[in-house]
Design a protein around this motif. Structure first.
Motif: not given
Ligand code: FAD
Length: 383
Positions: A167-179
């Motif tokens: 289970l991998i967490f990766a950035r799909t959007g801008g900075a911070g938790p909502k990305g």
């Protein structure tokens, strides 16, 4: 409040106790020295239903509740924290998260295998440069046609070199938790590789890996939850994970206490068992009280979850107290054992080495205090 266990819960605890005494306790010294548990333990945990204890039966689990889970975790934690971690991560952090946030297709694809032990999962949040500050993680997932292409690296990942599913967490959007978004990535996908991290102070039986994702291509339906929901998913998983770590620490502290009581009654100095000295009894009494308090905090979290009440702060309190107590109890146990506690012929030194990491992972003790402080004051001290 009724703190007595049902007949079924007593039976579950007894089964877990017998399993741990037969399959785990006799091996802990060898596994610790070899820096690897015998991997056949995973299949045995699956066969007995522990890897799917809280997953509904129609997905291959045993349909237990969260108090059942804590009873099992306390027993496994009493035996070996490395094995407890294998179960905590595969079942508690990943299978349960797929159950909460997955599509029907994702649940059917992954849960039966994870429950049976045919496959194992890892939880990839921490990165080399972002630990406590996980919301600022750097791994990236870029959309390419119908696929996502993920690149980045993950650090200190339990089950990391053994897992079939990450289970991998990766950035799909801008900075911070909502990305941040979450992805279910089969570890045999091209571009996915891992390295074992050797030389750990404790949890030496457990695989802990560094993961590298180099343009790992997964289909759009590998995303767990919706785009930008990943950090919320990670935090929801960790809230329950903290209960799991805390329950395991109750078991570890109990093991330290049981070993200390046994040793104190058998070891004679000044012509009588050391159990007869008041200063030794003080150590045993302190361990017993703090460990029972830890168990009650853990059971409160399980009760809140099973009644679908908010439980995050209670989980932080349980994790903070139970993990710090496990370190203290193991340290006191070494004191009771004297010089014999300092060699690995007895397990108490291992208890201390294993307990030490519990105050670090799934949110350090400082992070738990900030979470509790935020809940008390309404003011965030994180930044
Ligand atoms: P840092 O975040 O760099 O913290 C260093 C120190 O600074 C700590 O004392 C911390 O409390 C303090 N600190 C940081 N921020 C603050 C603040 N705002 N206020 C006060 N103090 C602060 N991660 C996963 O994703 N999956 C896993 O399966 C996993 N398994 C692990 C297994 C092992 C054996 C270990 C050692 C770690 C594992 N981790 C895993 C990683 C673990 O969760 C992190 O180590 C932990 O979150 C701390 O991050 P860090 O090590 O980067 O320390």
């Amino acid at each position: 409040m009724d703190l007595s266990l049902t007949t079924e819960q007593q039976a579950l605890r007894d089964t877990a106790r017998e399993f741990v005494d037969a399959e785990i306790v006799p091996n802990i010294q060898e596994w610790d020295r070899a820096e690897a548990v015998d991997r056949s333990i995973v299949g045995k945990l699956g066969d007995i239903g522990f890897l799917g204890l809280t997953v509904p039966e129609h997905y291959g689990g045993s349909g237990g509740n969260h108090l059942d889970y804590c009873l099992m975790m306390e027993e496994i934690g009493r035996g070996d924290s490395s094995v407890r971690g294998i179960v905590s991560v595969s079942l508690g952090l990943v299978a349960k998260t797929v159950l909460s946030f997955g599509t029907e297709q994702q649940k059917r694809a992954w849960l039966p295998g994870l429950c049976s032990g045919a496959s194992l999962a890892c939880f990839g949040l921490t990165e080399p440069d972002t630990g406590s500050d996980a919301a600022n993680l750097n791994s990236k997932a870029v959309r390419d046609g119908d696929d996502w292409v993920i690149s980045g690296s993950k650090m200190f990942i339990t089950n990391g070199t053994w897992a079939d599913l990450a289970l991998i967490f990766a950035r799909t959007g801008g900075a911070g938790p909502k990305g941040v978004s979450a992805f279910l990535v089969p570890t045999d996908t091209p571009g996915f590789s891992h390295t074992e991290i050797k030389g750990k102070l404790g949890l030496r039986g457990q695989s802990t890996g560094e993961l590298t994702l180099d343009n790992v291509r997964v289909p759009a339906d590998a995303m767990l939850g919706s785009e930008g929901e990943g950090f919320r998913i990670a935090m929801a998983a960790l809230d329950k994970g903290r209960m799991s770590v805390a329950a395991g620490c109750v078991g570890l502290a109990r093991a330290a206490l049981d070993a200390s009581v046994r040793y104190a009654t058998e070891r004679d100095q000044f012509g009588k068992p050391i159990a007869g000295f008041q200063l030794v009894q003080e150590m045993l009494a302190d361990m017993a009280v703090a460990t029972d308090a830890a168990r009650l905090l853990v059971w409160r979290v399980a009760d809140l979850i099973d009644r679908e009440q908010p439980f995050g702060t209670a989980a932080s309190m349980a994790k903070l107290h139970a993990t710090e107590n496990a370190v203290n109890a193991a340290n006191q146990a070494i004191q009771v054992f004297g010089g014999y506690g300092y060699i690995d012929e007895y397990p108490v030194g291992k208890y201390l080495r294993d307990a030490r990491v519990m105050t670090l992972y799934e949110g350090t003790s400082q992070i738990q205090k900030l979470l509790i402080g935020r809940a008390l004051t309404g003011v965030s001290a994180f930044t």
